[in-house]
Design a protein around this motif. Structure first.
Motif, PDB file in Angstrom:
ATOM      1  N   HIS A 278      18.666  54.942  31.988  1.00  0.00           N
ATOM      2  CA  HIS A 278      18.599  56.404  31.644  1.00  0.00           C
ATOM      3  C   HIS A 278      17.348  56.842  31.371  1.00  0.00           C
ATOM      4  CE1 HIS A 278      22.768  57.577  31.600  1.00  0.00           C
ATOM      5  NE2 HIS A 278      23.135  56.807  31.094  1.00  0.00           N
TER       6      HIS A 278
ATOM      7  N   HIS B  89      21.073  49.360  30.171  1.00  0.00           N
ATOM      8  CA  HIS B  89      21.584  50.609  30.718  1.00  0.00           C
ATOM      9  C   HIS B  89      20.875  51.732  30.425  1.00  0.00           C
ATOM     10  CE1 HIS B  89      24.454  53.697  32.231  1.00  0.00           C
ATOM     11  NE2 HIS B  89      24.689  54.084  30.966  1.00  0.00           N
TER      12      HIS B  89
ATOM     13  N   SER C  38      24.476  60.453  26.041  1.00  0.00           N
ATOM     14  CA  SER C  38      25.685  60.429  27.098  1.00  0.00           C
ATOM     15  C   SER C  38      27.024  60.240  26.487  1.00  0.00           C
ATOM     16  CB  SER C  38      25.317  59.221  27.978  1.00  0.00           C
ATOM     17  OG  SER C  38      25.727  58.148  27.240  1.00  0.00           O
TER      18      SER C  38
ATOM     19  N   ASP D  36      25.522  58.771  35.000  1.00  0.00           N
ATOM     20  CA  ASP D  36      25.322  57.506  35.449  1.00  0.00           C
ATOM     21  C   ASP D  36      25.194  57.129  36.797  1.00  0.00           C
ATOM     22  OD1 ASP D  36      25.567  56.346  32.927  1.00  0.00           O
ATOM     23  OD2 ASP D  36      27.540  55.738  32.976  1.00  0.00           O
TER      24      ASP D  36
ATOM     25  N   HIS E  38      26.068  56.954  24.483  1.00  0.00           N
ATOM     26  CA  HIS E  38      24.804  56.513  23.788  1.00  0.00           C
ATOM     27  C   HIS E  38      24.237  57.866  23.224  1.00  0.00           C
ATOM     28  CE1 HIS E  38      24.762  52.803  25.674  1.00  0.00           C
ATOM     29  NE2 HIS E  38      25.241  53.417  26.918  1.00  0.00           N
TER      30      HIS E  38
HETATM   31 ZN    ZN Z   1      25.076  56.110  30.874  1.00  0.00          ZN
END
Ligand code: ZN
Ligand code: KG4
Length: 334
Positions: free
Chosen positions: A115, A111, A136, A302, A139
């Motif tokens: 990004h 993931h 985010s 996302d 994260h």
């Molecule tokens: Zn994300």
């Protein structure tokens, strides 16, 4: 080369068709923000249930918008982790089924790699090596990118993610979910020196971050001053606006400090800032003397187009998975 990409790691059900890792033929995102808003954060069980309801229409939408049929795809890319296991599994099962039925290669994607790849969808010729800050709700990672598809994790949060801190402070003050956009807006024109919050410095030399301390500091401040939760979001008292502005300034300073330190040490040729918090006005305003690439909002939060871009890079590097591919809630980056 055309990839169908699927992303369901948190509370967005997303699918996209991406050509050659650069051209977005379609990108559909179904957000569940409203479902989780009453709880002030993502409820995993509700997230997986909504992914199950949304996944087929979202994939269909992406295919229709791109105007292609499954047999015309070259591969299927999917987020394998990190994320909520119940959420990841929904996207993973859908991707595996499509890949198996149509005989297409399956490409697992991290993931955070998605990004990091997002700015490449919006900008040509990003000078490499780059230093990427992924911020985010889930994260906060500082990553060195010597070439596309190669990632060296330099540091990450030891506790809360930066976006998570925004969300928790917002919840504490009764300002709603997600907290980042609300706090960003309320901070405009407020006094961000009203309260001096200190962000913990990591003492062992690692480029890590920590945001749980400031969240607690805000909580203590609220208790000490007897600040009640905001009753009417249309009428936020000036004291609360100054408080969130001060909080925001502290968080953004810590992020910028991490970027500056990383840049001094690793001498990148560009900076990438991605993830939902990259939308933050104050963070976007900071100029650090290096070319800085921040994807537009739709690619910062996302989405599956970024998974398609990272999937393309992975595909070229020979990344493949079989029908036994499993969700990895704590998948390491590299
Ligand atoms: Zn994300
Ligand atoms: O990337 P994202 O959509 O989902 C995750 O992977 O978590 O990021 C969502 C996070 C939320 O925590 C939200 O509060 C934060 O990004 N966010 C912001 C802003 N817009 C969204 N934080 C600070 N300032 C903003 N303008």
């Amino acid at each position: 080369m055309r990839l169908l990409a699927i992303e369901t790691s948190c509370d967005e059900t997303a699918a996209a068709v991406v050509e050659d890792g650069r051209r977005i033929l379609s990108s559909v995102v179904s957000t569940q923000a409203e479902v989780h808003a009453p709880y002030g954060g993502v409820v995993p069980e509700l997230a997986s249930r909504h992914h199950i309801e949304n996944i087929v229409p979202v994939i269909r939408g992406a295919m229709t918008e791109a105007g292609i049929a499954f047999h015309e795809l070259d591969a299927v890319a999917v987020t394998q982790g990190p994320g909520l296991v119940g959420s990841l599994l929904v996207g993973l099962q859908a991707a595996k089924a499509i890949a198996w039925v149509h005989g297409k290669p399956l490409v697992p994607v991290h993931h955070v790699a998605g990004h990091i790849q997002a700015p490449f969808l919006a900008h040509d010729d990003i000078p490499l090596p780059a230093l990427a800050l992924v911020v985010s709700g889930g994260h906060t990672s500082l990553v060195e990118v010597p070439e596309e598809g190669t990632y060296r994790l330099l540091g990450r949060t030891r506790d809360d993610a930066a976006g998570e801190a925004f969300d928790k402070v917002s919840k504490l003050l009764g300002l709603g979910y997600p907290g980042g956009p609300v706090i960003d807006r309320l901070s405009q024109g407020a006094n961000d020196h009203a309260v001096e919050f200190k962000i913990a410095r990591i003492k062992d030399g690692r480029a890590d971050f920590s945001f749980s301390g400031i969240k607690t500091a805000v909580l203590y401040h609220v208790r000490r001053e007897g600040i009640p939760p905001v009753a009417d979001p249309a009428q936020v008292p000036p004291g609360v606006r100054d408080l969130v502005a001060s909080f925001q300034r502290a968080v953004v300073s810590a992020l910028v400090r991490g970027l500056v330190r990383g840049a001094e040490k690793h001498r990148p040729r560009s900076l990438l800032v991605t993830g939902g918090v990259a939308a933050n006005t104050l963070l976007r305003r900071d100029s650090l003397g290096l070319p800085i690439f921040i994807p537009p909002l739709a690619l910062s939060t996302d989405n599956a187009a970024m998974i398609g871009a990272a999937g393309f890079v992975g595909f070229r590097k020979g990344r493949r998975a079989g029908p036994d591919l499993n969700a990895e809630p704590s998948l390491p980056l590299s």
